[in-house]
Structure formats: structure tokens, C-alpha cells
Design an enzyme around this catalytic site. Sequence first.
Site, PDB file in Angstrom:
ATOM      1  N   THR A  29       0.849  -1.196   0.000  1.00  0.00           N
ATOM      2  CA  THR A  29       0.000   0.000   0.000  1.00  0.00           C
ATOM      3  C   THR A  29       0.885   1.247   0.000  1.00  0.00           C
ATOM      4  O   THR A  29       1.759   1.388   0.851  1.00  0.00           O
ATOM      5  CB  THR A  29      -0.914  -0.012   1.243  1.00  0.00           C
ATOM      6  N   GLN A 107      -3.708  -7.150  -7.121  1.00  0.00           N
ATOM      7  CA  GLN A 107      -4.231  -7.728  -5.874  1.00  0.00           C
ATOM      8  C   GLN A 107      -5.648  -7.209  -5.604  1.00  0.00           C
ATOM      9  O   GLN A 107      -5.872  -6.007  -5.424  1.00  0.00           O
ATOM     10  CB  GLN A 107      -3.323  -7.424  -4.686  1.00  0.00           C
ATOM     11  N   HIS A 185      -6.680 -11.170  -2.168  1.00  0.00           N
ATOM     12  CA  HIS A 185      -6.135 -10.753  -0.857  1.00  0.00           C
ATOM     13  C   HIS A 185      -6.953 -11.420   0.247  1.00  0.00           C
ATOM     14  O   HIS A 185      -7.997 -10.931   0.660  1.00  0.00           O
ATOM     15  CB  HIS A 185      -6.198  -9.239  -0.728  1.00  0.00           C
ATOM     16  N   ASN A 188      -4.187 -10.717   6.340  1.00  0.00           N
ATOM     17  CA  ASN A 188      -4.056  -9.481   7.137  1.00  0.00           C
ATOM     18  C   ASN A 188      -5.350  -8.930   7.729  1.00  0.00           C
ATOM     19  O   ASN A 188      -5.478  -7.731   7.980  1.00  0.00           O
ATOM     20  CB  ASN A 188      -3.364  -8.382   6.314  1.00  0.00           C
ATOM     21  N   TYR A 190      -8.429  -8.717   6.478  1.00  0.00           N
ATOM     22  CA  TYR A 190      -9.442  -8.096   5.628  1.00  0.00           C
ATOM     23  C   TYR A 190     -10.578  -9.108   5.368  1.00  0.00           C
ATOM     24  O   TYR A 190     -10.622 -10.146   6.014  1.00  0.00           O
ATOM     25  CB  TYR A 190      -8.784  -7.521   4.364  1.00  0.00           C
ATOM     26  N   ARG A 237      -3.412 -14.913  -1.232  1.00  0.00           N
ATOM     27  CA  ARG A 237      -2.505 -14.548  -0.130  1.00  0.00           C
ATOM     28  C   ARG A 237      -3.163 -14.767   1.223  1.00  0.00           C
ATOM     29  O   ARG A 237      -4.330 -14.416   1.422  1.00  0.00           O
ATOM     30  CB  ARG A 237      -2.095 -13.081  -0.255  1.00  0.00           C
ATOM     31  N   ASN A 245      -4.915  -6.388  12.792  1.00  0.00           N
ATOM     32  CA  ASN A 245      -6.350  -6.136  12.638  1.00  0.00           C
ATOM     33  C   ASN A 245      -7.209  -7.018  13.555  1.00  0.00           C
ATOM     34  O   ASN A 245      -8.291  -7.478  13.160  1.00  0.00           O
ATOM     35  CB  ASN A 245      -6.795  -6.273  11.167  1.00  0.00           C
ATOM     36  N   GLY A 331       9.231  -6.745   0.174  1.00  0.00           N
ATOM     37  CA  GLY A 331       8.429  -5.535   0.240  1.00  0.00           C
ATOM     38  C   GLY A 331       9.289  -4.299   0.419  1.00  0.00           C
ATOM     39  O   GLY A 331       9.611  -3.603  -0.542  1.00  0.00           O
TER      40      GLY A 331
HETATM   41  C1  PHB Z   1      -2.297  -0.995   5.084  1.00  0.00           C
HETATM   42  O1  PHB Z   1      -2.620  -0.133   4.269  1.00  0.00           O
HETATM   43  O2  PHB Z   1      -1.922  -0.735   6.229  1.00  0.00           O
HETATM   44  C2  PHB Z   1      -2.312  -2.400   4.673  1.00  0.00           C
HETATM   45  C3  PHB Z   1      -2.895  -2.709   3.469  1.00  0.00           C
HETATM   46  C4  PHB Z   1      -2.939  -4.011   3.055  1.00  0.00           C
HETATM   47  C5  PHB Z   1      -2.389  -4.989   3.851  1.00  0.00           C
HETATM   48  C6  PHB Z   1      -1.790  -4.683   5.045  1.00  0.00           C
HETATM   49  C7  PHB Z   1      -1.752  -3.374   5.462  1.00  0.00           C
HETATM   50  O3  PHB Z   1      -2.432  -6.248   3.464  1.00  0.00           O
END
Ligand code: PHB
Length: 378
Positions: A29, A107, A185, A188, A190, A237, A245, A331
Site C-alpha cells: 500500500t 491484488q 487478498h 491481514n 481483511y 494470499r 487487525n 516488500g
Molecule cells: C495498510 O494499508 O496498512 C495495509 C494494506 C494491506 C495490507 C496490510 C496493510 O495487506
Amino acid sequence: MPDHHAPLFQTLAVGDLELAHRIVMAPLTRSRAAQPGNVPQAINAEYYRQRANPETGASLIISEATQVSPQGQGYAFTPGIHSPEQVAGWKAVTEAVHAEGGKIFLQLWHVGRISHTDLQPGEGKPVAPSAIRAESQTYTHKSNGMVQVSEPRALETDEIPGVVEQFRLGAQLAKEAGFDGVEIHGANGYLLDQFLRSGSNQRTDAYGGSLTNRLRFCQEVADAVVGVWGAGRVGYRVSPLGGFNSMHDDSPEETFTALATELGTRKLAYLHVNEEFAGVERNDANDAVYRAIKAAFQSAGGGAYIACGGYEDASGADRVEAGDADLIAYGKLFIANPDLAARVRQGGPYNEWDDSTFYSGTEEGYTDYPALAEAAPA
Ligand code: PHB
């Protein structure tokens, strides 16, 4: 090249693609979409172009997380894949990447409960499997700095096909924009992860309760996206042990090996595992869980295993050499080193990343990190 890095420089067939080496650019991001409309713009195309040539950069780029609908947005300034303007903006990105001989997946992202009413259509509540608020922060175009995410509402059972449809449409538009494939995605904390893990899913309908039911939404999204692209151009992923989160699962190995088996059965091109993110330790017990997930995915018929999280050149090469990963996604190193593969090939040196510009919105810390030739003129 230091011999030690050689495992990263073998070619690999991944789904329908032939990758030049094992160094992948992780989804990141960067909060730099043009406003209004969350539209990819020229600096975004330049950023991806700089990292696209497999000779010096990534063998495969995975785009930053991209919302499939307005409802799927959780942070201001992230790009979308649901409007004609966004498709045109992404088309300029994919053309720039392809002109360098590169490959790029989009993604597909729906944040679920990790959002704020400021960002939602009609300022409604964000949607989630269950009305459980996360202890997370976000930023909106109205907030001055970080704010708590809003309390979500639970999706009605009959709304769920519409959310699956958002993913299908995003996948379709990604195809129109010229991507080489898509990554779902599911990591994390979501939306897909919220359905999958027991701590965020307290539903009593067919999408909650048992593991079979918690897997259902993830499978329906995977099937919809595979229906558009074919399995050889779809990755998925996950972040099995991550608590980011407010995530929790009562038995992560069981949950994620079951998901990996389902995805492997569908012959997905790859499974991308965020092994170390936001405080997950690297230790033998966790590594054993990742090995079990990899084995479940691949023995069921799945493709490559991408490992991500805190890897450096030597540790990434070791992981591939040991057979614990097929590809390594980098990353922060890719943020600071557009020519990361060229640098790994010669054992460094590496530019350091500046985390104050990760989300800052300008070219600074985005398209101005020098490549080797620029850093050390002859
Ligand atoms: C974020 O914007 O903090 C973020 C976005 C996507 C992710 C993890 C963190 O998979």
C-alpha cells in the site's frame, strides 16, 4: 554473484507463466492514487516500471492492494478496480510494466470491517461477517491523522453473492486493464480473512460456525475469480499466524491447511504466505506450520509457494534452497531498491528505506530511489 544467492536465480514455471527468477515484488500500500476517484496515475506507472524489468527487478510484481468496490475501501488514497477511469489508469501501469518485459498481477481487495463510515457509500457502516469492531486504525480524507475503524454491521446472507460478484467484476476489469493475472487478498484481517478465522466470524448461517462454513466465502470468491482468469493466473494470499487487525483463530494450522487444500485442489498458480508481519515471530514452531500449509497446497495440486516477511538476500536464498519456498516476495527492500534483483545478484549494496514516506503521497520516497548505475556513476 555470491554462490550463496544462486537459488534465487533459477527460472520457474508458475501457473501459466514462466518466471525469470525467484524474486517477487510484494503487494505494498503506497496511498498515491489520484483524487477524486482513487485512480492510478503517471507516478504509479513510473514506480512499477522502475521495478519491472526481470533482469534488474522483479520476476513478478504483485500490485498494491486494490479495492474491488467503494464498499471494499478502508483507507484514503488507495486505488480501485471498479470504474472506467481506474481501468484506464491501470492500463497505463500494465503497459509500462510490459514495455520493460515485466509481469504484474493485480491484488483484489475488500477490507470488510477495516474501514470507516467516512469512506463508505452513503456513510454507511462497513460490512463484515459479524458485527465485531477491530482494534485498528485507519485514515480517511476527512480525518486529521489516524482514527479508529468504525463498528461494522454483519452482512445478511442474501448480500453475500453480491460481494462475491464484486470480486468477479474486479477480476474481469483487471483483465481489461491488461494484467497478467490476479492475487486474491485473503490475508491481514481483511474481508476473506474475517470470514475464515474463528475470532471474527460468529455467524450462524452457512458462512459461519464450522470450518467448512468459514471456508465457504473464500472458496466462492476463488471460484468466481478462477472463472474469469483460469487457475493458472490466480494466486491467493494468507497470513496464517498474524494478529494484525485484531485477528485470531482457535486452530490456525487446521484452518489454513484446510484452505490450502481447497486452493490446491483448484490448481491455483500460487499460494502467497505472509509469514512475518506486524509482530509474528520467526521460530521453529511457526516454520512448521508454514511447511504444513505448503505441503497441503502442493500435494492437492497447487502451484508455487511464495514466502514473504522480513526476508533478506541470504535468508531468502536459504529458504528456496531448503525447499521451503519457491519464490520470495520482498516488500520494503523493493520500495528502496528498484533494481533489487541486480543488487542481490552482486550481493548488495542496498539503499535503506525511509518509512516516513511509505504513505506520504508524493514522488519522494516513491520514484526517487536510485538504481545502482545512478548511485555509483563510473
Ligand atoms: C495498510 O494499508 O496498512 C495495509 C494494506 C494491506 C495490507 C496490510 C496493510 O495487506
